[in-house]
Write an enzyme that holds these catalytic residues in place. Structure first.
Site, mmCIF file in Angstrom:
data_model
loop_
_atom_site.group_PDB
_atom_site.id
_atom_site.type_symbol
_atom_site.label_atom_id
_atom_site.label_comp_id
_atom_site.label_asym_id
_atom_site.label_seq_id
_atom_site.Cartn_x
_atom_site.Cartn_y
_atom_site.Cartn_z
ATOM 1 C CG ASP A 399 -4.497 -5.600 2.996
ATOM 2 O OD1 ASP A 399 -3.583 -4.935 2.463
ATOM 3 O OD2 ASP A 399 -4.966 -6.636 2.494
ATOM 4 C CG HIS A 400 -1.316 0.995 3.243
ATOM 5 N ND1 HIS A 400 -2.103 1.848 2.499
ATOM 6 C CD2 HIS A 400 -0.508 1.793 3.982
ATOM 7 C CE1 HIS A 400 -1.780 3.099 2.770
ATOM 8 N NE2 HIS A 400 -0.822 3.101 3.673
ATOM 9 N NE ARG A 401 -3.046 -6.655 -0.058
ATOM 10 C CZ ARG A 401 -3.169 -7.983 -0.106
ATOM 11 N NH1 ARG A 401 -2.655 -8.660 -1.124
ATOM 12 N NH2 ARG A 401 -3.812 -8.619 0.854
#
Length: 427
Positions: A399-401
């Site tokens: 998850d790039h967040r």
């Protein structure tokens, strides 16, 4: 004053559940942590433990009846206290009635003899059998409706003759009933208002969606739509791992799988890169001090992802025993509520099916999942010379967040080091 126990949210995204089996009776003394009931959801049957102590004054929900999350299911108080002292509110009477999921009532008219629905004022001793009724749990009725099955043709094998999921396998598949329109449709408009009928192509079979399949589709579609996935791939040379596993299994009564080593290496990588052990929240990123990870377990009609707690502190033998235990109970529908919740990471291994490489979808709120392929012989270069080595390809979905590319790469590099030098995981 008497306390109301309400239907808990035992499954993410579910608005209702059903009491499959009450594990207590009115008049029984209840302690904190004592199993109160087995609750049935779309995915599994989970054991719900009491969060208060006292005496069970009244059971408000019938076994097998769908109840909205938050509705009263039982009343607990002091010995000799009346359940009437609790402020049940208007929802209580509705909970005690026979309710349905998407249509028909919970009891199905038939010639079989079965258990009558339980009303709020009836003690357990008065739950007597009545003729011409058959009891089926909500998930069974939902599956029967989706598969076009006739419940009146089966004698249930569950407690009290209740129709359970395994009974559906013996029923013939019939055409699903057409939906009833909400209001009369004028004859002139019938052709345009009716749903189009699509003829099945020759040689095809339509398999109606089960509740579990719908839940999986909903959650994974939401994940791919809202979570910014990115993927990192690494090849691990696992010759030393394979040799160590063989040596361990020759001397240990508990057999350890390659996947157990993968779980241990993943947990160790989080110890090496603790910043990666985190999940996304609305207002903050939450970081964890222990490594709780999900293990994907295939069951009839789908999969579940029970969570192993504090994997970093477990030995390989403990991991092997715990994985075997949760997998067995998952397939038997005996997982507990807390075992399906939490975790920041998951492992999905398809290597046993001959899969070389794949990308997995993150299961929110977790922030990453590791997809593991099979260990296979391949040509490798060692000190400038060509040799045959055992290679296992892994793919990290992140998850790039929560995880930037560099942080995810650091974690994956730590995992590769751990899995390629497995002896360090034994000390």
């Amino acid at each position: 004053m008497a306390t109301i126990i309400r239907m808990p949210a035992v499954s993410a995204g579910s608005d209702e559940a059903a009491i499959q089996t009450w594990l207590v009776a009115p008049g029984q003394t209840l302690t904190v942590g004592q199993p109160l009931a087995e609750i049935e959801t779309e995915k599994a049957v989970v054991e719900y433990a009491a969060e208060i102590e006292g005496t069970v004054l009244k059971l408000l929900a019938a076994e097998g009846v769908a109840v909205n999350v938050g509705d009263p299911i039982a009343v607990v108080g002091a010995q000799g206290e009346s359940a009437d002292d609790a402020e049940l509110g208007p929802a209580a009477s509705a909970v005690a009635e026979t309710q349905a999921v998407d249509g028909p009532p919970v009891v199905v008219e038939t010639q079989a003899v079965d258990v009558a629905p339980v009303v709020a004022d009836a003690p357990v001793s008065e739950r007597v059998a009545t003729p011409s009724r058959q009891f089926a749990s909500p998930i069974v009725r939902r599956l029967a409706k989706e598969r076009g099955l006739d419940l009146t043709t089966v004698v249930g094998s569950g407690p009290g003759g209740r129709v359970v999921r395994r009974d559906l396998d013996s029923l013939p598949t019939t055409a699903a009933a057409a939906p009833i329109p909400a209001a009369p449709v004028p004859a002139s408009a019938a052709a345009s208002a009716a749903a189009p009928v699509v003829a099945a192509r020759a040689g095809t079979v339509e398999v109606p969606h089960t509740g579990m399949r719908r839940a999986i589709a909903r959650r994974l579609t939401e994940s791919k739509s809202t979570v910014p996935h990115f993927y990192l791939v690494a090849d691990c040379q696992v010759d030393r791992l394979v040799a160590l596993r063989k040596e361990v299994n020759e001397s240990s009564p508990v057999k350890v799988s390659l996947n157990d080593f993968v779980l241990k290496a993943a947990a160790a990588a989080f110890v090496d890169v603790p910043e990666a052990n985190a999940t996304w929240g609305e207002t903050a990123v939450t970081r964890y001090s222990t490594v709780d990870m999900s293990v994907a377990v295939a069951i009839d009609g789908g999969l579940v992802t029970p969570v192993l707690r504090s994997v970093e502190s477990q030995t390989l033998t403990e991991i092997a025993l715990n994985v075997a235990d949760i997998a067995q109970r998952a397939r038997a529908g005996q997982l507990k509520q807390h075992e399906l919740e939490g975790g920041s990471f998951a492992v999905s291994n398809l290597g046993m099916y001959g899969v070389t490489e794949f990308s997995a979808i993150i299961n929110p709120p977790q922030s990453a999942i590791l997809a593991v392929g099979r260990a296979r012989p391949e040509a490798v270069v060692v000190d400038g010379a060509l040799e045959v080595g055992t290679i296992m390809t892994v793919t990290l979905s992140a998850d790039h967040r929560v995880l930037d590319g560099a942080l995810a790469a650091q974690w994956l590099a730590a995992f590769v080091r751990r899995i390629e030098s497995p002896l360090g995981m034994l000390v």
